[in-house]
Design a protein around this motif. Structure first.
Motif, short mmCIF file in Angstrom:
data_model
loop_
_atom_site.label_atom_id
_atom_site.label_comp_id
_atom_site.label_asym_id
_atom_site.label_seq_id
_atom_site.Cartn_x
_atom_site.Cartn_y
_atom_site.Cartn_z
N ASP A 84 -1.37 3.84 13.32
CA ASP A 84 -1.26 3.77 11.87
C ASP A 84 0.11 3.28 11.38
N GLN B 2 -10.05 5.20 8.64
CA GLN B 2 -8.85 4.37 8.79
C GLN B 2 -8.46 3.75 7.45
N ARG C 237 -6.70 6.35 5.31
CA ARG C 237 -5.35 6.63 5.79
C ARG C 237 -4.39 5.52 5.39
#
Lengths: 466, 466
Positions: free
Chosen positions: B101, B127, B130
């Motif tokens: 990330d 994902q 995030r």
């Protein structure tokens, strides 16, 4: 997957605030033709004034030849030069050949040199001379220079109107210069920074110039990591680089590295579409015919491509003729053999299309060639096995004969592997020979799959059944 | 006709002064792989720094999956976000799914919102969440808004970073504003003039702004005759209009006519290539596979198209089966019948390609449809007669049987007329049904010519010879 097209003729575009012209629709075409019919000059001019030159060009292409002639005559000296550069070649040539010199000269006066070049290149010698003589000296010299470069080269594509500045200038100098300049090119996005010898050494985008303090030197702002093209590079190279590197404009230099002109993204975009369109046509075996071409022009052009196809079809037919005894004994083979050939032909065309485009977009290179060729062979094998099982079973059941099922299965596997390799090797081979990989590839590939398909199927059948 | 490609991998482009990166060549690929092999971070970064993000993307696509993984890991946090937006979808998804990330967030930070949207749309839900959480508020809101628009719509294509000004400003106000603005969009060619309600009412190009005196009001400079798009228009419409009307940038408005973003020509150029490429692939029966896709992905995608072809081939085969007695008596028919089918199929594909492209580029409209359809029939008739004479004579001589010559001649004429009409009517029909006219047209057309060709040839032969 693509969106569906809501309407034809651009009428979907620009219906909102600020879009004062609504594209071309059937009603507009009819209003124009009515004005022409009525010989009403003022009504015609009024309608055409509302249209974009590209829409007027579309209109001229869509009406019949006699309507076109009447319209142009009625429009007269008010004819907009920009319309001429939007027309497809055949219609443009027809109109340009018939226009009186004074109308043509006035029309060209408003255009930038790249558009004048585009029009002049197709005129016959005496007309070209008369027209060039009427341009002012600077423009004439620029047009004559461009005409010396080859068709489809960067030199032909570029405009020679460029805005240059020396590196020691400040932002203030540049802005003042631009303010005092009477005439600036219409498409103009970068200031080109040149050395005293006129070599481009950097570019400053207008956005950058605008966002910087007046006293900043251009030297500090300039992007030195820009791309240039040589006048003799192909427009295909230019289009590829603009698309890949997201260029907006790029300087073009002569053999001595001196600035000769600039190519802007709108020209590159047109070249890109031209090149992709050409690949698409070559793959299908059609030349550069246009929708407005006449019956005989089109029939003749397509005839040539079909002759090639006829010859390859005769080769395939003679393979079949070779096995006529087998066919006579087992007539089921006659219905099954086109299936083998057709599956190979289609699989080959799929591979070919992907490979030809990958070459054109330079995704298929020395680094991954072996992998791609191997992969196409394996894809052919896998799908070959799949269809062999399907078609073998169907044939065995239908003809109550498992041998015929086995024969067609094996022939399909072999032919689809051949299709995979031929589909990728033919375009690669053509490119190595310096030929456009899309050209006639389709015919080569389907000839291979037809010949191999008939041969494998009928040959195996002869071995096993006779 | 096209120029030949001199070299692969963009190495032909940009070898001159000012072009510091030389594109991707085999040697560069090998140097990069050597650095990865040696686990030498500094050497890798040094080579990659010299390359354009588009070239790094090409490199990542061309190496194997394990090499790609090793390279990305070694590159680490220095990974350039622009590379991600240049990658083809499959490779991008693979890399994005594997990136930690913090690397991904840092990479996205440098991108404009349209590129972030482009990357975020393919991430899986957790994902995406995030990543979006890590963006600053303004950017996150913009990205989330864009993601609400449909794929391939103007809303998805636009960037939300726009530079606007009220009409009462002077050139001086605008320039001062731009100078004080900390951050300007990278692609930025027009100032959009908006009403107090944020409706776009005009545009002023930077060139125009630059060339005018400081005290001039924007109102006097602005072009009111600009084009806008609605957020829900298809990217196909956008690409078409940019190409046709030579647009450089265009405002995008929401349902209330308020400015939502701007589309620039580089995005439109990409969309144009995507749409043309898609037509080309649909015509050949290949989906949106990518060169880096694996064997099974490709085999499966192509299998589906080939199943359609198999079914049509079976229909054609059953027509042949219907005439097996005739074939058994006159086995020459078995070798000749594929020629009739193949000539029809090729002529049909030619017409189809021209018609499908003419629909896509909106050159084929209600105004000229009847003329084009009639013309295709006549072209088919003319070429049919030509090939009937050639092939009839050859067959009559070869088989010493003028009846067989007559039969094949008549069948060819009939089949080429069918090919002409089918080639233009099938895509027009599909478009009227709201389907992309390129989709599966080829299969429809060749099925018609195969079935008609076999039927006419064998049927006539049965009538005359039996």
């Amino acid at each position: 997957m693509s969106e569906t097209v809501e309407e034809t003729a651009g009428a979907t575009v620009a219906r909102d605030a600020g879009s004062h012209d609504d594209g071309l629709n059937r009603e507009t075409v009819e209003r124009v033709l009515a004005a022409v019919e009525a010989d009403d000059h003022d009504a015609l001019v009024e309608i055409l004034d509302e249209l974009h030159p590209a829409d007027i060009a579309d209109l001229l292409e869509q009406v019949s030849r006699s309507e076109r002639k009447a319209l142009i005559t009625l429009w007269g000296v008010q004819l907009d030069g920009a319309v001429l550069s939007e027309l497809e070649e055949r219609v443009r040539d027809e109109i340009v050949a018939e226009l009186p010199d004074h109308v043509l000269i006035q029309a060209l006066q408003e255009l930038e040199t790249d558009d004048v070049v585009y029009l002049a290149e197709d005129m016959d010698e005496p007309q070209q001379e008369r027209i060039l003589r009427a341009l002012d000296d600077v423009d004439r010299a620029a047009v004559e220079r461009s005409l010396k470069y080859e068709d489809y080269s960067a030199g032909r594509l570029m405009q020679t109107e460029v805005v240059v500045a020396p590196e020691h200038w400040t932002v203030g100098n540049a802005i003042d210069f631009l303010r005092n300049e009477e005439w600036l090119p219409e498409s103009f996005y970068d200031l080109i920074i040149v050395s005293p010898q006129m070599h481009p050494i950097g570019t400053v985008s207008l956005g950058r110039l605008m966002g910087s303090a007046r006293k900043t030197r251009l030297r500090e702002l300039m992007n030195e990591d820009f791309r240039t093209f040589r006048v003799d590079q192909s427009q295909e190279d230019v289009a590829y680089a603009f698309n890949k590197y997201h260029l907006i404009s790029a300087p073009v230099v002569d053999a001595d590295g001196r600035l000769a002109g600039v190519i802007t993204i709108d020209d590159a975009m047109e070249a890109l579409e031209e090149e992709t369109e050409e690949d698409l046509r070559l793959l299908a075996g059609v030349g550069d015919e246009e929708l407005s071409d006449g019956v005989f022009t089109i029939a003749r052009a397509r005839f040539v491509w079909l002759v090639v196809n006829l010859m390859t079809a005769i080769v395939a037919a003679s393979v079949i003729g070779f096995f006529s005894e087998t066919i006579q004994m087992h007539v089921a083979l006659a219905s099954l053999m086109p299936i083998v050939a057709s599956m190979g032909g289609n699989a080959g065309t799929q591979t070919l299309t992907v490979a030809a485009r990958a070459l054109a977009t330079r995704k298929l290179t020395a680094s991954n060639m072996t992998r791609v060729i191997g992969r196409e062979g394996i894809v052919g094998l896998l799908n070959g096995i799949g269809f062999a099982v399907v078609m073998g079973t169907l044939s065995a059941l239908y003809f109550s004969d498992h041998v015929i099922g086995l024969v067609i299965g094996l022939a399909i596997i072999g032919n689809m592997v051949v299709a995979g390799f031929a589909g990728v090797l033919v375009p690669i081979g053509l490119e190595k020979l310096g030929v456009d990989p899309a050209l006639a590839s389709g015919t080569f590939v389907t000839t291979m799959t037809d010949v191999f398909g008939f041969f494998a199927f009928l040959g195996l059948a002869t071995l096993v059944l006779m």
